[in-house]
Design a protein around this motif. Structure first.
Motif, PDB file in Angstrom:
ATOM      1  N   ILE A 562       0.869  -1.182   0.000  1.00  0.00           N
ATOM      2  CA  ILE A 562       0.000   0.000   0.000  1.00  0.00           C
ATOM      3  C   ILE A 562       0.901   1.225   0.000  1.00  0.00           C
ATOM      4  CG2 ILE A 562      -1.726   1.327   1.263  1.00  0.00           C
ATOM      5  CD1 ILE A 562      -2.843  -1.207   2.364  1.00  0.00           C
ATOM      6  N   LYS A 563       0.946   1.907  -1.152  1.00  0.00           N
ATOM      7  CA  LYS A 563       1.769   3.100  -1.283  1.00  0.00           C
ATOM      8  C   LYS A 563       0.928   4.338  -1.593  1.00  0.00           C
ATOM      9  CE  LYS A 563       5.834   2.896  -2.930  1.00  0.00           C
ATOM     10  NZ  LYS A 563       7.028   2.835  -3.800  1.00  0.00           N
ATOM     11  N   THR A 564      -0.136   4.144  -2.348  1.00  0.00           N
ATOM     12  CA  THR A 564      -1.000   5.278  -2.688  1.00  0.00           C
ATOM     13  C   THR A 564      -2.300   5.153  -1.896  1.00  0.00           C
ATOM     14  OG1 THR A 564      -1.883   4.065  -4.565  1.00  0.00           O
ATOM     15  CG2 THR A 564      -0.015   5.508  -4.983  1.00  0.00           C
ATOM     16  N   ILE A 565      -2.574   6.170  -1.073  1.00  0.00           N
ATOM     17  CA  ILE A 565      -3.755   6.161  -0.203  1.00  0.00           C
ATOM     18  C   ILE A 565      -4.601   7.382  -0.543  1.00  0.00           C
ATOM     19  CG2 ILE A 565      -4.612   6.092   2.159  1.00  0.00           C
ATOM     20  CD1 ILE A 565      -1.895   5.062   3.032  1.00  0.00           C
ATOM     21  N   LEU A 566      -5.853   7.136  -0.835  1.00  0.00           N
ATOM     22  CA  LEU A 566      -6.782   8.208  -1.176  1.00  0.00           C
ATOM     23  C   LEU A 566      -7.677   8.493   0.028  1.00  0.00           C
ATOM     24  CD1 LEU A 566      -8.642   8.655  -4.509  1.00  0.00           C
ATOM     25  CD2 LEU A 566      -9.925   8.819  -2.392  1.00  0.00           C
ATOM     26  N   PHE A 567      -7.703   9.757   0.440  1.00  0.00           N
ATOM     27  CA  PHE A 567      -8.518  10.167   1.583  1.00  0.00           C
ATOM     28  C   PHE A 567      -9.725  10.954   1.076  1.00  0.00           C
ATOM     29  CE2 PHE A 567      -4.371   9.433   3.323  1.00  0.00           C
ATOM     30  CZ  PHE A 567      -4.587   8.915   4.584  1.00  0.00           C
ATOM     31  N   LYS A 592       9.934   8.077   6.168  1.00  0.00           N
ATOM     32  CA  LYS A 592       9.354   7.723   4.880  1.00  0.00           C
ATOM     33  C   LYS A 592       9.306   8.962   3.992  1.00  0.00           C
ATOM     34  CE  LYS A 592       8.486   3.589   6.468  1.00  0.00           C
ATOM     35  NZ  LYS A 592       9.196   2.383   5.979  1.00  0.00           N
ATOM     36  N   ARG A 593       9.564   8.725   2.706  1.00  0.00           N
ATOM     37  CA  ARG A 593       9.429   9.803   1.740  1.00  0.00           C
ATOM     38  C   ARG A 593       7.957   9.885   1.329  1.00  0.00           C
ATOM     39  NH1 ARG A 593      12.190   8.353  -2.907  1.00  0.00           N
ATOM     40  NH2 ARG A 593      12.059   6.207  -2.183  1.00  0.00           N
ATOM     41  N   VAL A 594       7.367  11.035   1.574  1.00  0.00           N
ATOM     42  CA  VAL A 594       5.921  11.189   1.424  1.00  0.00           C
ATOM     43  C   VAL A 594       5.643  12.391   0.528  1.00  0.00           C
ATOM     44  CG1 VAL A 594       3.718  11.442   2.611  1.00  0.00           C
ATOM     45  CG2 VAL A 594       5.620  10.293   3.760  1.00  0.00           C
ATOM     46  N   VAL A 595       4.651  12.241  -0.337  1.00  0.00           N
ATOM     47  CA  VAL A 595       4.166  13.349  -1.132  1.00  0.00           C
ATOM     48  C   VAL A 595       2.645  13.428  -0.959  1.00  0.00           C
ATOM     49  CG1 VAL A 595       3.948  11.928  -3.221  1.00  0.00           C
ATOM     50  CG2 VAL A 595       4.084  14.425  -3.423  1.00  0.00           C
ATOM     51  N   ILE A 596       2.162  14.638  -0.735  1.00  0.00           N
ATOM     52  CA  ILE A 596       0.726  14.889  -0.607  1.00  0.00           C
ATOM     53  C   ILE A 596       0.247  15.554  -1.889  1.00  0.00           C
ATOM     54  CG2 ILE A 596      -1.067  16.166   0.645  1.00  0.00           C
ATOM     55  CD1 ILE A 596       0.638  15.951   3.139  1.00  0.00           C
ATOM     56  N   ILE A 597      -0.792  15.008  -2.495  1.00  0.00           N
ATOM     57  CA  ILE A 597      -1.362  15.563  -3.718  1.00  0.00           C
ATOM     58  C   ILE A 597      -2.707  16.183  -3.362  1.00  0.00           C
ATOM     59  CG2 ILE A 597      -2.148  15.074  -6.062  1.00  0.00           C
ATOM     60  CD1 ILE A 597      -0.341  12.651  -6.088  1.00  0.00           C
ATOM     61  N   ASP A 598      -2.812  17.477  -3.554  1.00  0.00           N
ATOM     62  CA  ASP A 598      -4.085  18.157  -3.333  1.00  0.00           C
ATOM     63  C   ASP A 598      -4.938  17.957  -4.583  1.00  0.00           C
ATOM     64  OD1 ASP A 598      -6.167  19.664  -2.516  1.00  0.00           O
ATOM     65  OD2 ASP A 598      -5.005  21.432  -1.948  1.00  0.00           O
ATOM     66  N   ALA A 599      -5.684  16.837  -4.603  1.00  0.00           N
ATOM     67  CA  ALA A 599      -6.495  16.483  -5.768  1.00  0.00           C
ATOM     68  C   ALA A 599      -7.892  17.083  -5.710  1.00  0.00           C
ATOM     69  CB  ALA A 599      -6.585  14.960  -5.891  1.00  0.00           C
ATOM     70  N   ASP A 600      -8.131  17.982  -4.755  1.00  0.00           N
ATOM     71  CA  ASP A 600      -9.406  18.690  -4.701  1.00  0.00           C
ATOM     72  C   ASP A 600      -9.304  19.923  -5.588  1.00  0.00           C
ATOM     73  OD1 ASP A 600     -11.780  19.903  -4.126  1.00  0.00           O
ATOM     74  OD2 ASP A 600     -11.603  19.725  -1.942  1.00  0.00           O
ATOM     75  N   LEU A 601      -9.704  19.763  -6.851  1.00  0.00           N
ATOM     76  CA  LEU A 601      -9.590  20.844  -7.829  1.00  0.00           C
ATOM     77  C   LEU A 601     -10.787  21.787  -7.772  1.00  0.00           C
ATOM     78  CD1 LEU A 601      -8.177  18.842 -10.881  1.00  0.00           C
ATOM     79  CD2 LEU A 601      -6.952  19.990  -9.027  1.00  0.00           C
ATOM     80  N   LEU A 670       5.076   8.848  -9.145  1.00  0.00           N
ATOM     81  CA  LEU A 670       5.172   9.099  -7.712  1.00  0.00           C
ATOM     82  C   LEU A 670       5.352   7.810  -6.917  1.00  0.00           C
ATOM     83  CD1 LEU A 670       2.406  11.852  -7.321  1.00  0.00           C
ATOM     84  CD2 LEU A 670       4.885  12.181  -7.388  1.00  0.00           C
ATOM     85  N   LYS A 671       4.751   6.726  -7.342  1.00  0.00           N
ATOM     86  CA  LYS A 671       4.932   5.444  -6.646  1.00  0.00           C
ATOM     87  C   LYS A 671       6.374   4.968  -6.735  1.00  0.00           C
ATOM     88  CE  LYS A 671       1.781   2.273  -6.873  1.00  0.00           C
ATOM     89  NZ  LYS A 671       0.789   1.298  -7.375  1.00  0.00           N
ATOM     90  N   ARG A 672       7.033   5.317  -7.821  1.00  0.00           N
ATOM     91  CA  ARG A 672       8.439   4.931  -7.951  1.00  0.00           C
ATOM     92  C   ARG A 672       9.341   5.847  -7.134  1.00  0.00           C
ATOM     93  NH1 ARG A 672       6.874   4.767 -13.412  1.00  0.00           N
ATOM     94  NH2 ARG A 672       8.002   6.747 -13.770  1.00  0.00           N
ATOM     95  N   SER A 673       8.907   7.095  -6.959  1.00  0.00           N
ATOM     96  CA  SER A 673       9.796   8.085  -6.340  1.00  0.00           C
ATOM     97  C   SER A 673       9.575   8.234  -4.840  1.00  0.00           C
ATOM     98  CB  SER A 673       9.588   9.447  -7.011  1.00  0.00           C
ATOM     99  OG  SER A 673       9.800   9.354  -8.410  1.00  0.00           O
ATOM    100  N   TYR A 674       8.418   7.826  -4.318  1.00  0.00           N
ATOM    101  CA  TYR A 674       8.094   8.040  -2.899  1.00  0.00           C
ATOM    102  C   TYR A 674       7.599   6.743  -2.272  1.00  0.00           C
ATOM    103  CZ  TYR A 674       8.349  13.029  -3.967  1.00  0.00           C
ATOM    104  OH  TYR A 674       8.777  14.268  -4.345  1.00  0.00           O
ATOM    105  N   ASP A 675       7.752   6.721  -0.930  1.00  0.00           N
ATOM    106  CA  ASP A 675       7.250   5.560  -0.196  1.00  0.00           C
ATOM    107  C   ASP A 675       5.728   5.606  -0.057  1.00  0.00           C
ATOM    108  OD1 ASP A 675       9.862   4.555   0.249  1.00  0.00           O
ATOM    109  OD2 ASP A 675      10.101   5.954   1.930  1.00  0.00           O
ATOM    110  N   PHE A 676       5.185   6.809   0.115  1.00  0.00           N
ATOM    111  CA  PHE A 676       3.734   6.943   0.278  1.00  0.00           C
ATOM    112  C   PHE A 676       3.250   8.158  -0.511  1.00  0.00           C
ATOM    113  CE2 PHE A 676       4.749   4.413   4.012  1.00  0.00           C
ATOM    114  CZ  PHE A 676       3.742   3.456   3.981  1.00  0.00           C
ATOM    115  N   VAL A 677       2.123   7.969  -1.175  1.00  0.00           N
ATOM    116  CA  VAL A 677       1.466   9.030  -1.924  1.00  0.00           C
ATOM    117  C   VAL A 677       0.072   9.203  -1.314  1.00  0.00           C
ATOM    118  CG1 VAL A 677       0.688   9.854  -4.165  1.00  0.00           C
ATOM    119  CG2 VAL A 677       2.748   8.407  -3.997  1.00  0.00           C
ATOM    120  N   LEU A 678      -0.196  10.391  -0.756  1.00  0.00           N
ATOM    121  CA  LEU A 678      -1.466  10.656  -0.078  1.00  0.00           C
ATOM    122  C   LEU A 678      -2.293  11.628  -0.917  1.00  0.00           C
ATOM    123  CD1 LEU A 678      -0.141  11.172   3.575  1.00  0.00           C
ATOM    124  CD2 LEU A 678      -0.708   9.027   2.397  1.00  0.00           C
ATOM    125  N   PHE A 679      -3.522  11.207  -1.287  1.00  0.00           N
ATOM    126  CA  PHE A 679      -4.418  12.027  -2.101  1.00  0.00           C
ATOM    127  C   PHE A 679      -5.451  12.704  -1.194  1.00  0.00           C
ATOM    128  CE2 PHE A 679      -2.824   8.989  -5.156  1.00  0.00           C
ATOM    129  CZ  PHE A 679      -2.648   9.734  -6.314  1.00  0.00           C
TER     130      PHE A 679
END
Length: 756
Positions: A562-567, A592-601, A670-679
């Motif tokens: 589990i690397k990409t988690i959508l909230f 952990k290397r983490v990136v947060i994606i603000d997918a609320d457009l 992002l899955k290749r570059s970070y441990d966790f991707v949070l949407f």
């Protein structure tokens, strides 16, 4: 035999008490306002309502006074019980007489007089007259007890003088009604007997003239032995005829009194007789019907049933009265027939004497008949004198009814009772406030505990984020009424607090971890702000709760699965963006290397949370609509190992951009570059953006706010995910009241941790 409660039972009762006490504290302002409103309303009513004064008096009613020596004089209470006489004080006829006597129809203190009404006489309108009577009877209270012969009467009015005057006038009218009712039959009997006396005197005068004329003409001599038996037989028949005539007059007198008496008023009727029981029942039902008629319409079922009972009682009373009258008439006819039979026998005996051509027999027969007529006249004269005395008693006071206590002016109002009303208002306020709090808690169909989550959507609760104890905005009166409004609207009311805006970035991509003047993360002890609290107040129980959720996510699946988690959340304002940012901080703190994606457009918030200006660099929308690379839209935050992809300018077609191939390419990179991707995505029930991103994520986590998210909304969110075959890992419950979750000791630990 009472048994002591065991420790488990005592703890259970203590837990229940603490639970209900917490509910009262939770809705304390609503309960307090209800209590205050109830007490103030009762006090205002008690001090503003027009006071009512009650005049009191008592009457003594004796059933058998036995004052007069002759038995036929009717006493005012001899033919009915104490209750029957007392009910006359509440009769409509007596009420109407009192109203007319005191001219209450023109008194504004008694009843408001419409403009243009003639106040010089009793109104002719039957409806208004009936309303006046009903108003009068509504204020009369009569209390009679069979144990005593005293009847207590009260009359209530806003004017103390008027109350006393009305009650005294009621007493006077009652006495007159008793006398008039009881001696009306005696007046009729006296008139009848006077007619009989006049007729007998005429007959005696004629018989004496005939006897004298016959004796002088025939030169009557003493009877011979042969003539004596004939005269004796004539004397016997004449004596029997006299008795029969007296009996016939008495029977006719009784029949006349019964026939002219009011309904149920039977002279000399025993108290326990059927006619008295029927009359008592009829009076009781009639009073109930008249009393209820003032407030209930006649067509209501209850009134129709009461009317049927009243008609049945009246019919039974009329039938029984008619039976008694018919029996009296039959007895009178029998006496009349007997008198006529004896008169015929006497005529026969006299004819025989005439045929014997005995002048002495004829003469003595005439003399005996004359003596009998005189005896009859004497008896009727005695009866007449007694009846005359009885009828003249109308001018005297009632012999067995007298006023013990006349009504005096009441000094203090009987209504309202201010002390009693105040105590009653306090009790009503307490009971109503407690009931209102319990009722609101019962009607509050929101997610409050992990049990609610498990029972409603059958999903595990990944963690709890406690609410702030010192967050006054969530515990004040405004918040309680907002929660009530939210329950009926089905939406949240708690606003997410905006983070401090004082923090500055030096440049895009430059970390502020080593800067001691990180104003954006400056610690504020006990600050009621959840944004970035994992870094700002790392020792708080909220920060510890986020670290606990991080641990749960790390151990819930094999590494790297589990690397990409959508909230997402069912509705807006559930604390979803704050949860994503704080979890990103805790993952970064764990190395952990983490990136947060603000997918609320539509309504992005991550840039504001991390105090990143929207013009600092390109965002997600620019990447999806142009040919820039993922490195160009990734920005470093003040937290080591934590990066952020802002939303960028808000596009017109967000769902088309999120479901494009470039979004797939970005997620793969992002899955290749970070441990966790949070949407961070919009609410799932508001828009369908989450459905477009769902297949690209390894799992989905729902965020709900305790005491705010409706259970039906959480169920709809779960059903929407299931319909698109999207995997939901669990629920994070935000803003939880720890007393609801774990009881009183959780709050103690919570407060203790905050104090450290």
């Amino acid at each position: 035999m009472a048994t002591e409660l065991g420790p488990d039972r005592q703890r259970g009762l203590l837990s229940q008490f603490q639970h209900y006490w917490h509910i009262l504290l939770k809705w304390k302002w609503v309960s307090f306002f209800f209590f205050l409103t109830a007490v103030i309303s009762v006090l205002l009513y008690s001090f503003l309502v027009k006071p009512v004064y009650t005049a009191s008096g008592s009457v003594w009613i004796e059933n058998n006074p036995n004052i007069l020596p002759f038995e036929d004089v009717q006493s005012p209470g001899a033919d009915s019980s104490l209750q029957s006489n007392a009910r006359l004080l509440q009769s409509r006829a007596l009420a109407a007489d009192t109203i007319e006597k005191l001219k209450l129809y023109a008194n504004p203190d008694f009843k408001r007089v419409p403009e243009g009404t003639d106040t010089t006489r009793m109104p002719d309108d039957p409806i208004r007259k009936e309303r006046l009577v009903q108003t009068f009877l509504k204020n009369v209270t009569v209390t009679a007890s069979d144990r005593t012969q005293l009847v207590d009467i009260q009359y209530a009015s806003s004017d103390p003088k008027l109350a006393a005057d009305i009650l005294n006038a009621l007493f006077d009218g009652y006495i007159k009604m008793i006398i008039k009712r009881k001696y009306a039959a005696s007046e009729q009997a006296s008139q009848f007997l006077n007619e009989q006396v006049d007729a007998l005197r005429s007959e005696i005068e004629a018989k004496e003239a005939e006897l004298n004329r016959y004796g002088s003409e025939k030169d009557i001599m003493p009877l011979t032995a042969f003539e004596a038996p004939a005269v004796s037989r004539i004397a016997e028949v004449s004596s029997a005829l006299t008795d029969a005539t007296i009996d016939r007059i008495n029977k006719y007198n009784t029949y006349n009194q019964l026939n002219s008496a009011p309904l149920g008023e039977i002279p000399n009727a025993p108290e326990a007789s059927l006619i008295q029981r029927l009359r008592t029942e009829y009076i009781t039902l009639n009073r109930q019907y008249v009393t209820r008629l003032a407030t209930v319409r006649p067509e209501f079922p209850a009134m129709q049933r009461l009317k049927s009972e009243l008609d049945a009682a009246k019919t039974a009373l009329q039938n029984e009265t008619q039976n008694l009258v018919q029996n009296a008439y039959n007895e009178y006819q029998a006496a009349l027939q007997k008198e006529r039979s004896l008169q015929g026998l006497l005529n026969t005996r006299k004819s025989e004497a005439y045929r014997a051509n005995s002048n002495s027999v004829v003469y003595n027969s005439l003399r005996i008949e004359l003596d009998n007529k005189k005896s009859l006249l004497e008896a009727i004269l005695k009866r007449q004198s007694e009846t005359d005395v009885s009828s003249r008693l109308e001018g005297l006071e009632a012999l067995n009814v007298w006023i013990v206590d006349k009504a005096d002016y009441p000094l203090k109002p009987s209504f309202p009772d201010k002390i009693k009303n105040t105590v009653l208002g306090i009790l009503i306020g307490l009971a109503g406030g407690i009931g209102l709090a319990l009722g609101l808690e019962y009607l509050n169909h929101t997610v409050k505990t992990t049990k609610d989550v498990a029972n409603s959507v059958s999903l595990p609760t990944l963690g709890l984020i406690p609410a702030f104890v010192s967050e006054t905005k969530l515990n004040g009166p405004k918040a309680e009424f907002s929660r009530i409004l939210a329950m009926f609207k089905g939406e949240g009311t708690v606003q997410e607090t905006q983070p401090p805006r004082s923090g500055k970035r030096t440049s895009a991509g430059t970390s502020m971890a080593g800067d001691p003047d990180r104003k954006g993360l400056e610690k504020k002890p006990h600050s009621p702000q959840i944004e970035l609290i994992a870094a700002r107040e790392s020792q708080s129980i909220q920060a510890e709760s986020y670290r606990s959720i991080r641990t749960t996510l790390l151990v819930s699946s094999p590494p790297g699965k589990i690397k990409t988690i959508l909230f997402t959340s069912p509705l807006a304002k559930e604390g979803k963006s704050s949860t994503v940012s704080n979890l990103g901080i805790t993952f970064a703190e764990a190395g952990k290397r983490v990136v947060i994606i603000d997918a609320d457009l539509r309504k992005p918030k991550q840039a504001k949370l991390f105090d990143i200006p929207s013009i600092s660099g390109p965002g997600l929308s620019q990447y999806l609509s142009s040919e820039i690379s993922p490195e160009d839209i990734t920005q470093h935050t003040c937290i080591p190992n934590l990066s952020l992809i802002t939303s960028g300018p808000l596009p017109a077609n967000p769902i088309e951009l999120l479901s494009s191939e470039r979004m797939d390419m970005l997620v793969a990179y992002l899955k290749r570059s970070y441990d966790f991707v949070l949407f961070d995505t919009p609410p799932i029930l508001a828009v369908s953006d989450t459905m477009a991103l769902g297949p690209m994520a390894d799992t989905i986590i729902l965020v709900a706010r305790g005491g705010q998210t409706p259970i039906p909304a959480l169920r709809q969110a779960r059903a929407k995910l299931d319909s698109h075959k999207l995997k939901c890992l669990g629920v994070i419950l935000n803003g939880v009241d720890m007393i609801d979750e774990d009881g009183y000791y959780a709050r103690q630990y919570y407060s203790y941790t905050k104090g450290e």
